[in-house]
Motif scaffolding. Structure first.
Motif, PDB file in Angstrom:
ATOM      1  N   ALA A   1       0.887  -1.181   0.000  1.00 61.33           N
ATOM      2  CA  ALA A   1       0.000   0.000   0.000  1.00 61.33           C
ATOM      3  C   ALA A   1       0.914   1.216   0.000  1.00 61.33           C
ATOM      4  O   ALA A   1       0.896   2.040   0.905  1.00 61.33           O
ATOM      5  CB  ALA A   1      -0.907  -0.033   1.231  1.00 61.33           C
ATOM      6  N   ALA A   2       1.724   1.308  -1.064  1.00 63.22           N
ATOM      7  CA  ALA A   2       2.815   2.291  -1.091  1.00 63.22           C
ATOM      8  C   ALA A   2       2.453   3.584  -1.814  1.00 63.22           C
ATOM      9  O   ALA A   2       3.294   4.463  -1.975  1.00 63.22           O
ATOM     10  CB  ALA A   2       4.049   1.661  -1.730  1.00 63.22           C
ATOM     11  N   GLY A   3       1.198   3.702  -2.269  1.00 57.45           N
ATOM     12  CA  GLY A   3       0.758   4.969  -2.861  1.00 57.45           C
ATOM     13  C   GLY A   3       1.333   5.236  -4.240  1.00 57.45           C
ATOM     14  O   GLY A   3       1.828   4.336  -4.933  1.00 57.45           O
ATOM     15  N   ILE A   4       1.278   6.540  -4.641  1.00 60.58           N
ATOM     16  CA  ILE A   4       1.648   6.918  -6.010  1.00 60.58           C
ATOM     17  C   ILE A   4       2.948   7.710  -6.082  1.00 60.58           C
ATOM     18  O   ILE A   4       3.358   8.152  -7.149  1.00 60.58           O
ATOM     19  CB  ILE A   4       0.519   7.761  -6.668  1.00 60.58           C
ATOM     20  CG1 ILE A   4       0.134   8.960  -5.756  1.00 60.58           C
ATOM     21  CG2 ILE A   4      -0.676   6.904  -7.020  1.00 60.58           C
ATOM     22  CD1 ILE A   4      -0.845   9.923  -6.384  1.00 60.58           C
ATOM     23  N   GLY A   5       3.586   7.888  -4.916  1.00 54.65           N
ATOM     24  CA  GLY A   5       4.798   8.718  -4.875  1.00 54.65           C
ATOM     25  C   GLY A   5       5.860   8.299  -5.895  1.00 54.65           C
ATOM     26  O   GLY A   5       6.577   9.148  -6.425  1.00 54.65           O
TER      27      GLY A   5
ATOM     28  N   SER B   1      16.555  19.856 -10.629  1.00 58.87           N
ATOM     29  CA  SER B   1      15.290  20.017  -9.891  1.00 58.87           C
ATOM     30  C   SER B   1      15.135  21.440  -9.340  1.00 58.87           C
ATOM     31  O   SER B   1      14.045  21.839  -8.952  1.00 58.87           O
ATOM     32  CB  SER B   1      15.204  18.985  -8.765  1.00 58.87           C
ATOM     33  OG  SER B   1      16.311  19.162  -7.906  1.00 58.87           O
ATOM     34  N   SER B   2      16.232  22.204  -9.324  1.00 54.95           N
ATOM     35  CA  SER B   2      16.102  23.602  -8.886  1.00 54.95           C
ATOM     36  C   SER B   2      15.364  24.425  -9.952  1.00 54.95           C
ATOM     37  O   SER B   2      14.838  25.502  -9.658  1.00 54.95           O
ATOM     38  CB  SER B   2      17.486  24.207  -8.652  1.00 54.95           C
ATOM     39  OG  SER B   2      18.264  24.068  -9.840  1.00 54.95           O
ATOM     40  N   LEU B   3      15.295  23.898 -11.189  1.00 53.01           N
ATOM     41  CA  LEU B   3      14.639  24.646 -12.275  1.00 53.01           C
ATOM     42  C   LEU B   3      13.295  24.035 -12.693  1.00 53.01           C
ATOM     43  O   LEU B   3      12.378  24.758 -13.076  1.00 53.01           O
ATOM     44  CB  LEU B   3      15.562  24.695 -13.504  1.00 53.01           C
ATOM     45  CG  LEU B   3      16.864  25.477 -13.348  1.00 53.01           C
ATOM     46  CD1 LEU B   3      17.709  25.374 -14.610  1.00 53.01           C
ATOM     47  CD2 LEU B   3      16.572  26.944 -13.035  1.00 53.01           C
ATOM     48  N   VAL B   4      13.219  22.711 -12.641  1.00 54.65           N
ATOM     49  CA  VAL B   4      11.989  22.028 -13.068  1.00 54.65           C
ATOM     50  C   VAL B   4      11.651  20.960 -12.033  1.00 54.65           C
ATOM     51  O   VAL B   4      12.529  20.164 -11.670  1.00 54.65           O
ATOM     52  CB  VAL B   4      12.184  21.329 -14.442  1.00 54.65           C
ATOM     53  CG1 VAL B   4      10.924  20.585 -14.847  1.00 54.65           C
ATOM     54  CG2 VAL B   4      12.582  22.320 -15.521  1.00 54.65           C
ATOM     55  N   SER B   5      10.418  20.954 -11.557  1.00 54.16           N
ATOM     56  CA  SER B   5      10.066  19.905 -10.595  1.00 54.16           C
ATOM     57  C   SER B   5       8.590  19.558 -10.696  1.00 54.16           C
ATOM     58  O   SER B   5       7.768  20.348 -11.152  1.00 54.16           O
ATOM     59  CB  SER B   5      10.404  20.346  -9.171  1.00 54.16           C
ATOM     60  OG  SER B   5       9.698  21.522  -8.871  1.00 54.16           O
ATOM     61  N   HIS B   6       8.303  18.345 -10.256  1.00 55.94           N
ATOM     62  CA  HIS B   6       6.912  17.881 -10.187  1.00 55.94           C
ATOM     63  C   HIS B   6       6.278  18.465  -8.921  1.00 55.94           C
ATOM     64  O   HIS B   6       6.974  18.660  -7.915  1.00 55.94           O
ATOM     65  CB  HIS B   6       6.917  16.343 -10.119  1.00 55.94           C
ATOM     66  CG  HIS B   6       5.571  15.728 -10.308  1.00 55.94           C
ATOM     67  ND1 HIS B   6       4.738  15.435  -9.250  1.00 55.94           N
ATOM     68  CD2 HIS B   6       4.888  15.372 -11.424  1.00 55.94           C
ATOM     69  CE1 HIS B   6       3.612  14.897  -9.712  1.00 55.94           C
ATOM     70  NE2 HIS B   6       3.683  14.846 -11.036  1.00 55.94           N
ATOM     71  N   THR B   7       4.983  18.719  -8.977  1.00 63.21           N
ATOM     72  CA  THR B   7       4.314  19.313  -7.800  1.00 63.21           C
ATOM     73  C   THR B   7       4.512  18.461  -6.538  1.00 63.21           C
ATOM     74  O   THR B   7       4.563  18.999  -5.436  1.00 63.21           O
ATOM     75  CB  THR B   7       2.800  19.473  -8.049  1.00 63.21           C
ATOM     76  OG1 THR B   7       2.309  18.279  -8.664  1.00 63.21           O
ATOM     77  CG2 THR B   7       2.486  20.654  -8.953  1.00 63.21           C
ATOM     78  N   SER B   8       4.654  17.141  -6.717  1.00 60.85           N
ATOM     79  CA  SER B   8       4.770  16.276  -5.533  1.00 60.85           C
ATOM     80  C   SER B   8       6.098  16.447  -4.800  1.00 60.85           C
ATOM     81  O   SER B   8       6.282  15.876  -3.729  1.00 60.85           O
ATOM     82  CB  SER B   8       4.618  14.810  -5.945  1.00 60.85           C
ATOM     83  OG  SER B   8       5.679  14.440  -6.801  1.00 60.85           O
ATOM     84  N   LYS B   9       7.027  17.198  -5.370  1.00 60.45           N
ATOM     85  CA  LYS B   9       8.333  17.354  -4.719  1.00 60.45           C
ATOM     86  C   LYS B   9       8.325  18.496  -3.709  1.00 60.45           C
ATOM     87  O   LYS B   9       9.353  18.799  -3.095  1.00 60.45           O
ATOM     88  CB  LYS B   9       9.440  17.610  -5.764  1.00 60.45           C
ATOM     89  CG  LYS B   9       9.599  16.485  -6.750  1.00 60.45           C
ATOM     90  CD  LYS B   9      10.089  15.207  -6.066  1.00 60.45           C
ATOM     91  CE  LYS B   9      10.055  14.028  -7.014  1.00 60.45           C
ATOM     92  NZ  LYS B   9       9.741  12.757  -6.414  1.00 60.45           N
ATOM     93  N   HIS B  10       7.193  19.180  -3.554  1.00 58.28           N
ATOM     94  CA  HIS B  10       7.164  20.345  -2.665  1.00 58.28           C
ATOM     95  C   HIS B  10       6.019  20.258  -1.671  1.00 58.28           C
ATOM     96  O   HIS B  10       4.942  19.782  -1.996  1.00 58.28           O
ATOM     97  CB  HIS B  10       6.944  21.628  -3.482  1.00 58.28           C
ATOM     98  CG  HIS B  10       7.998  21.834  -4.516  1.00 58.28           C
ATOM     99  ND1 HIS B  10       9.170  22.501  -4.256  1.00 58.28           N
ATOM    100  CD2 HIS B  10       8.056  21.446  -5.810  1.00 58.28           C
ATOM    101  CE1 HIS B  10       9.907  22.507  -5.364  1.00 58.28           C
ATOM    102  NE2 HIS B  10       9.257  21.867  -6.312  1.00 58.28           N
TER     103      HIS B  10
END
Ligand SMILES: Cc1cc2nc3c(=O)[nH]c(=O)nc-3n(C[C@H](O)[C@H](O)[C@H](O)COP(=O)(O)OP(=O)(O)OC[C@H]3O[C@@H](n4cnc5c(N)ncnc54)[C@H](O)[C@@H]3O)c2cc1C
Length: 397
Positions: free
Chosen positions: A136-140, A154-163
């Motif tokens: 049951a590890a989710g979608i991360g 990642s300092s320039l482009v990131s997925h919303t889940s990283k914040h």
């Protein structure tokens, strides 16, 4: 080496509720691993509100005691819909303390096949064998970055889940890509945190939820009409909602129809309460990104109308793509034994994979049991189905 009947990996809504339900089976030796509600705490934006309705935000409980109402009464922590993220996390942790006080917070680094069933290795090297393993590890693990955005720092482009904290973007220029709840709510929060944000949406329209028709059906035509058209699980539009709430029925429909209903039920959409919060945020509809480049410390994108934008950061609200082989803790031999379709495991009753005794709960179950599995309200179906399967088959494989 320690042994038990069942291990559960994951202490989010699905793992917590599954463990609580399985505890009802007398004599079952169960171990539950994971940080409680960690995805909600570290991978969703602070200040977010849940999109799901009140009835769909309850964690399943066989005694129906660990409800949002009882949590509020006991803790004096009052709130209503839309439910604030921090309150939901507190509710989840309260549920964990009440239902699963024996939770083991260690990370699972490996699950592999073993003559006795499965062997689970923990972060400190301890190993446990079990007859069954429930993931049951989710979608991360499945955050989706469109290929044109891959490879940038990642300092320039990131997925919303990283914040989770958007205050670091104060005074920055940010582009949010996407037209669903994640991109739109991130844009609102970025704006409120002092960033200059623009949203780029590929679709020509944004589907705002709770529109005139939905509000009329929900509230103006009376309780009976609402109950007839919408199940408490609250996944899908009027009428279809009742079908989505019944995965065993949905599964019997032809696959093409299931796919169409699923698409209709979870199309990208934004909650209507975001509209006033986005009134000062430019939203560009019907625009695709054709090229992306890093220029020094900034990003530059070109859109299909020939216009260009530069920004300090690009936020990708581009969703998730399930592919269970990307669960790092799954041994490759075990992962390759799981029958899949487009990355989704093909599950049978009790959310069991083609590997006997290996179960996968939550969003990966959506291909087999419908979009309900992507939401908190699916925890009731999943926990009950799992418990039924394990109790009917004894504890053994
Ligand atoms: C921005 C956003 C907003 C959302 N809003 C809603 C909403 O309003 N309503 C709704 O119903 N759904 C919402 N969802 C969907 C939501 O993510 C799921 O409903 C819910 O999290 C599913 O629960 P889960 O237990 O499957 O996964 P998760 O909540 O992700 O839990 C996974 C657990 O697994 C643990 N874990 C993972 N790997 C390991 C490992 N190797 N070892 C040990 N533990 C591990 C994690 O620590 C965590 O405890 C939203 C999703 C996003 C991204």
């Amino acid at each position: 080496m320690t042994t038990c009947d069942v291990i559960i990996l994951g202490a989010g809504p699905y793992g917590l509720t599954a463990a609580h339900h399985l505890r009802q089976i007398q004599g079952l030796e169960l171990r539950l691993f994971g940080e409680p509600m960690s995805f909600w705490e570290h991978n969703m934006p602070r200040g977010m509100f849940l999109r799901s309705a009140w009835t769909a935000t309850q964690l399943a409980d066989p005694q129906r005691a660990l409800t949002l109402e009882n949590y509020q009464m006991e803790c004096g922590n009052h709130f209503h819909t839309p439910v604030p993220l921090d309150r939901f996390i507190q509710y989840g942790k309260w549920y964990q303390r009440k239902a699963n006080p024996y939770l083991d917070r260690r990370e699972v680094t490996r699950i592999e096949s073993d003559p006795k069933g499965f062997r689970t290795t923990l972060s400190d090297g301890e190993q446990i064998t079990s007859k069954r393993a429930v993931i049951a590890a989710g979608i991360g693990s499945f955050a989706w970055l469109p290929p044109e955005f891959a490879g940038f720092p990642s300092s320039l482009v990131s997925h919303t889940s990283k914040h989770s904290d958007f205050s670091m973007f104060r005074g920055k220029q940010v582009l949010a890509i996407g037209g669903g709840q994640s991109a739109l709510e991130s844009a609102a929060l970025l704006h409120e945190n002092g960033a200059a944000v623009e949203v780029i949406v590929r679709s020509r329209i944004i589907n705002w939820l709770q529109g005139w028709a939905s509000t009329t059906l929900h509230y103006r035509l009376g309780k009976m009409t609402k109950q007839l058209l919408y199940a408490p699980t609250d996944v899908g539009p009027a009428g279809i909602s009742q079908l989505m709430a019944r995965p065993d029925l949905l599964r019997r429909l032809p696959r093409g129809l299931q796919n169409r209903l699923r698409k209709r039920s979870i199309r990208p959409a934004g909650s209507r309460w975001l509209v006033p919060r986005l009134k000062d945020v430019p939203i560009h509809l019907g625009r695709s990104v054709v090229s992306v480049a890093a220029i020094g410390e900034r990003m530059k994108i070109r859109l299909d109308d020939g216009s260009e934008r530069t920004a300090d950061h690009i936020f990708l609200g581009t969703g998730y793509r399930i592919d269970v082989s990307r669960y790092k803790f799954l041994a490759p031999e075990l992962a390759s034994s799981i029958r899949t379709f487009n990355g989704y495991p093909i599950l049978t009753a009790g959310l069991e994979t083609s590997v006997p005794g290996l179960h996968i709960l939550g969003a990966p179950g959506a291909w087999s049991f419908g979009p309900l599995m992507q939401f908190v309200s699916g925890t009731l179906y999943a926990s009950k189905a799992l418990t039924r399967r394990i109790s009917e088959n004894g504890h053994v494989r």
